[in-house]
Design a protein around this motif. Sequence first.
Motif, short mmCIF file in Angstrom:
data_model
loop_
_atom_site.label_atom_id
_atom_site.label_comp_id
_atom_site.label_asym_id
_atom_site.label_seq_id
_atom_site.Cartn_x
_atom_site.Cartn_y
_atom_site.Cartn_z
N SER A 48 0.83 -1.20 0.00
CA SER A 48 0.00 0.00 0.00
C SER A 48 0.87 1.25 0.00
O SER A 48 2.07 1.20 0.21
N SER A 50 0.39 4.95 2.00
CA SER A 50 -0.45 5.46 3.09
C SER A 50 -1.43 6.55 2.67
O SER A 50 -2.50 6.66 3.27
N SER A 51 -1.13 7.33 1.66
CA SER A 51 -2.03 8.41 1.24
C SER A 51 -2.99 8.00 0.12
O SER A 51 -3.76 8.83 -0.36
N CYS A 52 -2.97 6.74 -0.29
CA CYS A 52 -3.78 6.27 -1.42
C CYS A 52 -5.18 5.88 -0.95
O CYS A 52 -5.33 5.02 -0.08
N CYS A 53 -6.20 6.51 -1.53
CA CYS A 53 -7.58 6.22 -1.12
C CYS A 53 -8.00 4.80 -1.49
O CYS A 53 -8.75 4.16 -0.76
N CYS A 55 -6.01 2.21 -1.56
CA CYS A 55 -5.35 1.36 -0.56
C CYS A 55 -6.15 1.37 0.73
O CYS A 55 -6.34 0.32 1.36
N HIS A 56 -6.62 2.53 1.12
CA HIS A 56 -7.44 2.65 2.33
C HIS A 56 -8.72 1.81 2.17
O HIS A 56 -9.12 1.10 3.10
N LYS A 59 -7.82 -1.90 2.60
CA LYS A 59 -7.60 -2.24 4.01
C LYS A 59 -8.92 -2.29 4.76
O LYS A 59 -9.16 -3.21 5.56
N THR A 60 -9.82 -1.37 4.45
CA THR A 60 -11.14 -1.34 5.09
C THR A 60 -11.96 -2.57 4.72
O THR A 60 -12.65 -3.14 5.57
N GLU A 73 3.52 -0.46 3.91
CA GLU A 73 3.38 0.89 3.38
C GLU A 73 4.64 1.25 2.60
O GLU A 73 5.69 1.52 3.19
#
Length: 135
Positions: A48, A50-53, A55-56, A59-60, A73
């Motif tokens: 991932s 960390s600032s990639c939507c 990727c978020h 993870k969610t 990350e």
Amino acid sequence: MSSMNQERMMHYQMEPSSWSYCMRVRNMEDQMERVIRLASQSAVVIFSISSCCMCHAMKTLFCGMGVNPNVVELDQDPKGKEMEKALMRLIGNSTSVVPVVFIGGKLVGAMDRVLASHINGTLVPLLKDAGALWL
């Protein structure tokens, strides 16, 4: 300048670029080995940024299913750019590929592949087989 001296000069001029190429290839191999090693250390691994939507969102998705993925990350790793290039080679993509998911040490793919697996019902069995999900 004699022809022999010109050949010698050309030979020496080519060596640094050859050496540089060899070092880049070796570094890529090292990073590929590192990616594969990291991917095999946990049931689910997400590479991932960390600032990639996206990727978020990935993870969610896994956390919402009760899976606790190991998240690497890339932007927080000193060799992250090189690892991202190794992931591009694995995926066969020339643009940014994150997030990239491995389940049970096997490459599932980027966001599109993971979501397709989730929609068609093959993601949960993969997670169960890897020991990441017990439902």
